[in-house]
Enzyme design. Sequence first.
Site, PDB file in Angstrom:
ATOM      1  N   CYS A 113       0.643  -1.241  -0.011  1.00 31.47           N
ATOM      2  CA  CYS A 113       0.138   0.019  -0.016  1.00 31.47           C
ATOM      3  C   CYS A 113       0.926   1.190   0.075  1.00 31.47           C
ATOM      4  O   CYS A 113       1.952   1.063   0.618  1.00 31.47           O
ATOM      5  CB  CYS A 113      -0.924   0.038   1.228  1.00 31.47           C
ATOM      6  N   ASP A 134       0.295   3.761   1.467  1.00 29.48           N
ATOM      7  CA  ASP A 134       0.471   4.574   3.067  1.00 29.48           C
ATOM      8  C   ASP A 134       2.109   4.689   3.572  1.00 29.48           C
ATOM      9  O   ASP A 134       2.597   3.762   3.505  1.00 29.48           O
ATOM     10  CB  ASP A 134      -0.099   3.500   3.892  1.00 29.48           C
TER      11      ASP A 134
HETATM   12 ZN   LIG Z   1      -3.423   1.397   2.905  1.00 31.53          ZN
END
Ligand SMILES: [Zn+2]
Length: 511
Positions: free
Chosen positions: A172, A174
């Site tokens: 991800c 993130d």
């Molecule tokens: Zn994520």
Amino acid sequence: MRGIGAGDSIPMPMARQFSQAEAVQAPRQFDGTPAVHPACVSLPTRQCHHVLANKAENDRLARCEESIKQRFDEIVPVLKEVAALGASRDFTEQANRLAEQHLGHRFPDAVLERSWIHGVDVPTLYSSSVFSALTAGVEQFSQRIHQELADGQSLDALLVDCGFHAVNVSACADGRLKGLFPYILRLPASDLLRRSAFAGTLFDVEDDILDWQAAELRRFREGYPSTSDSGTRYLKVAVYHGSSLDPTHQGCAAHQSNEKVAMEAALERLQQFRQGIENAFCCGASTDILLIGLDTDTDAIRIHVPDSQGDLSLFRFVDNAELYKKTLGMNADQARLTIYEAIENVSDVGGWGQGAGKPHDGMRRLIANLLINNLSQIEYVAENYGGWYPDKGHGERFISIGDGFQELQVRNLAYFARLDTVEEGVADLDVGVKIFRHLNVEQGLPIPMAIHYSYDANVPGHKDRIVIKLQRVAAAIRARYSDLLSAGMLYLHGSIQDQKLGSPLEEVPLP
Ligand SMILES: [Zn+2]
């Protein structure tokens, strides 16, 4: 004494060490009760010492993390001092003295000189300082990359030994996963390792099929790293994440913090990738898939173990926090054996996690290596942060667009969106901008966005074409976020780099 590593020339305070971490209270879980650490139940009052954790490497990584982050985290306090200088006579000199002393660079003269008209231009000074910190960080750690490449040769040997000729990992975007390779999985830069990041781990299946073709062609033409008849495999890995402390709020934003949805989405892409190759080239047996989950509070991973057919289940995995707990206090041989047994045993689970037996021997060895590497990271978070990161949510310092900076892989340093065109990458970009509206704009600080692409110096004209691409992406970003731009809340920085790891950063002026 700490090991000598990148950044040792600059005296920097350490990340909070365990002596201080003893005073740390266990964080509260989402239901208000004190958390119990999943790997070391005595945290935060006792230090864990796992026999397989690499203490010297943990010390070196702690210094890296601290020295990179400190470059960014000094910026706001210095700007507050600069703003307080007001319209003093020698404002320019004093401001630059502060900047050189604490940030290691000077502010742009033209910006300081304009200060007497409308006051100090904090957003511009802030952005230029972020980009200076970034450039200095890349320079500082490019040395380290050369060392990693040397280490990577042993990783390449391990991968081929485990039966893999390429490993392609998507995680991800993130920022809490930004340290995935050097920290969480302890994988050095390597010729056989590709990485990418997409919001919600929704990686580009077609791109990866092209990458698979390139890897297979290279084996066929060059016999690298294994010949085309050797039966080694291409491994595609997807990494999703969740939060053990606050699973319904601090999980994956792209999946509304629903870990099950995040898992399913990553698994679905893996299956599409494998099926796509099988359908188009009828040789699905030459690809393996692997699913890894990460707890962003403790950095403990879980690995979903494939069965003998290479199939995965959301319900069949080895939890490394559990393994840490189980093997703490064992000697090295016992601990290793327990890890291998855990991987074998999970293949026998029934019910929803039931599969068709054990994966091949190389896959089991690779999983064991990843789990053992991650034990060091669990201990790293225990030792430096008392078991749980204090920044359980977002705390990224800038948005990284394009190919990302290989040198700057530290948790929460950047929100990374891998994209070639804004149209295709708009979902990832929007998530990043949303995060930064909250992190920066609401605080009156602009969003620093660093667009970075690498080129192949061996291909004539590639560098020029990459510069044009970068400028096109920058123009599209400006058009999409024109509200932020006109409010002075978005700053872009462009840079390129030869794809040979450790190459210097070249700044690209953005018209
Ligand atoms: Zn994520």
